[in-house]
Design a protein around this motif. Structure first.
Motif, PDB file in Angstrom:
ATOM      1  N   THR A 134       0.577  -1.069  -0.010  1.00 18.06           N
ATOM      2  CA  THR A 134       0.095   0.132  -0.067  1.00 18.06           C
ATOM      3  C   THR A 134       0.932   1.286  -0.078  1.00 18.06           C
ATOM      4  OG1 THR A 134      -1.578  -1.171   1.405  1.00 18.06           O
ATOM      5  CG2 THR A 134      -1.850   1.398   1.469  1.00 18.06           C
ATOM      6  N   ARG A 135       0.477   2.145  -0.837  1.00 16.01           N
ATOM      7  CA  ARG A 135       1.397   3.538  -0.946  1.00 16.01           C
ATOM      8  C   ARG A 135       0.619   4.164   0.456  1.00 16.01           C
ATOM      9  NH1 ARG A 135       0.945   7.363  -5.568  1.00 16.01           N
ATOM     10  NH2 ARG A 135      -1.108   7.990  -4.728  1.00 16.01           N
ATOM     11  N   LEU A 136       1.945   4.676   0.863  1.00 11.93           N
ATOM     12  CA  LEU A 136       1.584   5.581   2.665  1.00 11.93           C
ATOM     13  C   LEU A 136       1.505   7.017   1.969  1.00 11.93           C
ATOM     14  CD1 LEU A 136       3.365   3.553   5.114  1.00 11.93           C
ATOM     15  CD2 LEU A 136       1.057   3.547   4.646  1.00 11.93           C
ATOM     16  N   SER A 137       2.611   7.432   1.097  1.00 14.83           N
ATOM     17  CA  SER A 137       2.861   8.817   0.744  1.00 14.83           C
ATOM     18  C   SER A 137       3.248   8.848  -0.799  1.00 14.83           C
ATOM     19  CB  SER A 137       3.618   9.454   1.891  1.00 14.83           C
ATOM     20  OG  SER A 137       4.063  10.843   1.272  1.00 14.83           O
ATOM     21  N   GLN A 138       2.813   9.971  -1.550  1.00 19.19           N
ATOM     22  CA  GLN A 138       3.578   9.879  -2.639  1.00 19.19           C
ATOM     23  C   GLN A 138       4.895  10.406  -2.724  1.00 19.19           C
ATOM     24  OE1 GLN A 138       2.301   9.305  -5.783  1.00 19.19           O
ATOM     25  NE2 GLN A 138       4.164  10.112  -6.635  1.00 19.19           N
ATOM     26  N   PHE A 139       5.305  10.974  -1.638  1.00 18.65           N
ATOM     27  CA  PHE A 139       6.778  11.060  -1.384  1.00 18.65           C
ATOM     28  C   PHE A 139       7.493  10.499  -0.178  1.00 18.65           C
ATOM     29  CE2 PHE A 139       4.658  14.801  -3.419  1.00 18.65           C
ATOM     30  CZ  PHE A 139       5.493  14.808  -4.443  1.00 18.65           C
ATOM     31  N   GLY A 140       8.793  10.098  -0.437  1.00 19.19           N
ATOM     32  CA  GLY A 140       9.450   9.601   0.645  1.00 19.19           C
ATOM     33  C   GLY A 140      10.341  10.316   1.338  1.00 19.19           C
ATOM     34  N   SER A 141      11.498   9.916   1.543  1.00 17.29           N
ATOM     35  CA  SER A 141      12.541  11.020   2.119  1.00 17.29           C
ATOM     36  C   SER A 141      13.011  11.999   1.156  1.00 17.29           C
ATOM     37  CB  SER A 141      13.699  10.061   2.591  1.00 17.29           C
ATOM     38  OG  SER A 141      14.440   9.443   1.241  1.00 17.29           O
ATOM     39  N   THR A 142      12.586  11.774  -0.326  1.00 17.73           N
ATOM     40  CA  THR A 142      13.166  12.889  -1.216  1.00 17.73           C
ATOM     41  C   THR A 142      12.031  12.762  -2.150  1.00 17.73           C
ATOM     42  OG1 THR A 142      14.445  11.251  -2.361  1.00 17.73           O
ATOM     43  CG2 THR A 142      15.553  12.311  -1.080  1.00 17.73           C
ATOM     44  N   ALA A 143      11.777  13.632  -3.065  1.00 18.69           N
ATOM     45  CA  ALA A 143      10.558  13.862  -3.928  1.00 18.69           C
ATOM     46  C   ALA A 143      10.754  12.791  -5.088  1.00 18.69           C
ATOM     47  CB  ALA A 143      10.527  15.310  -4.491  1.00 18.69           C
ATOM     48  N   CYS A 144      11.888  12.049  -5.208  1.00 20.49           N
ATOM     49  CA  CYS A 144      12.066  11.123  -6.275  1.00 20.49           C
ATOM     50  C   CYS A 144      11.515   9.695  -5.710  1.00 20.49           C
ATOM     51  CB  CYS A 144      13.754  11.239  -6.795  1.00 20.49           C
ATOM     52  SG  CYS A 144      14.605  11.086  -5.568  1.00 20.49           S
ATOM     53  N   LYS A 145      11.242   9.655  -4.540  1.00 16.26           N
ATOM     54  CA  LYS A 145      10.800   8.259  -3.860  1.00 16.26           C
ATOM     55  C   LYS A 145       9.382   8.564  -3.234  1.00 16.26           C
ATOM     56  CE  LYS A 145      14.763   8.334  -1.981  1.00 16.26           C
ATOM     57  NZ  LYS A 145      15.874   8.013  -1.083  1.00 16.26           N
ATOM     58  N   ALA A 146       8.476   7.394  -3.319  1.00 14.66           N
ATOM     59  CA  ALA A 146       7.178   7.413  -2.558  1.00 14.66           C
ATOM     60  C   ALA A 146       7.408   6.036  -1.615  1.00 14.66           C
ATOM     61  CB  ALA A 146       6.325   6.949  -3.771  1.00 14.66           C
ATOM     62  N   LEU A 147       6.544   6.353  -0.455  1.00 13.59           N
ATOM     63  CA  LEU A 147       6.746   5.427   0.625  1.00 13.59           C
ATOM     64  C   LEU A 147       5.587   4.677   0.739  1.00 13.59           C
ATOM     65  CD1 LEU A 147       8.152   4.930   3.341  1.00 13.59           C
ATOM     66  CD2 LEU A 147       6.361   6.679   4.486  1.00 13.59           C
ATOM     67  N   TYR A 148       5.867   3.456   0.810  1.00 12.25           N
ATOM     68  CA  TYR A 148       4.995   2.264   0.650  1.00 12.25           C
ATOM     69  C   TYR A 148       5.130   1.306   2.073  1.00 12.25           C
ATOM     70  CZ  TYR A 148       3.548   2.769  -4.029  1.00 12.25           C
ATOM     71  OH  TYR A 148       3.079   3.383  -5.421  1.00 12.25           O
TER      72      TYR A 148
END
Length: 163
Positions: A134-148
């Motif tokens: 499941t995707r938790l956030s469109q952005f992870g630690s940087t804008a080029c990554k998403a958080l799942y």
């Protein structure tokens, strides 16, 4: 003074500051190396124009090459053509997976156009391989990554978005 080949060899050992298991060459951000009188000219393309690590990367490149005897090193940041995940090497994608980051996948990851998806793609967890994610956030630690998050092993992971 270093030759262009020697400079590439040095650059293969310069880690990305945000993902230290891959080098700046494996990430595909070092685009060109040119020998010139008294040193080297290096062309880099950051993963995106607002990448906060751009200056750190440029300094790491300068430091490594000067330490290896390159003489004067200038680093040019070139934004066009824009960096793409297709520039990440195949060995680097495996290193990302082993580090816990899902590497880019799909057509855009191999340089093609990315299809429009109305149903979100299920990513494989880099830890257990489950596609129950499941995707938790469109952005992870940087804008080029998403958080799942993996629903099977419950571990969070980042996904390198195809660009």
């Amino acid at each position: 003074m270093l030759t262009e080949t020697q400079a590439w060899d040095v650059l293969h050992a310069v880690p990305d500051p945000e993902i230290p298991v891959i080098s700046v060459t494996e990430l595909g951000i070092v685009r060109e190396v040119h020998a010139r009188d008294g040193g080297l000219h290096i062309v880099v393309t950051p993963t995106y124009s607002g990448c906060p690590a751009t200056e750190v990367i440029a300094q790491s490149i300068r430091d490594a090459l000067v330490a290896a005897g390159a003489g004067e090193v200038d680093v040019e940041t070139r934004l066009a053509p824009a960096w793409t995940t297709a520039w990440i090497t195949e060995p680097a994608k495996e290193k990302l997976r082993a580090y816990g980051i899902a590497p880019p996948s799909g057509d855009a990851a191999v340089g093609g156009a990315q299809p429009i998806r109305f149903v979100p793609r299920k990513l494989a967890c880099p830890r257990c391989g489950s596609t129950d994610t499941t995707r938790l956030s469109q952005f992870g630690s940087t804008a080029c990554k998403a958080l799942y998050r993996c629903q099977s092993c419950l571990e969070p992971f980042e996904y390198f978005k195809p660009i």
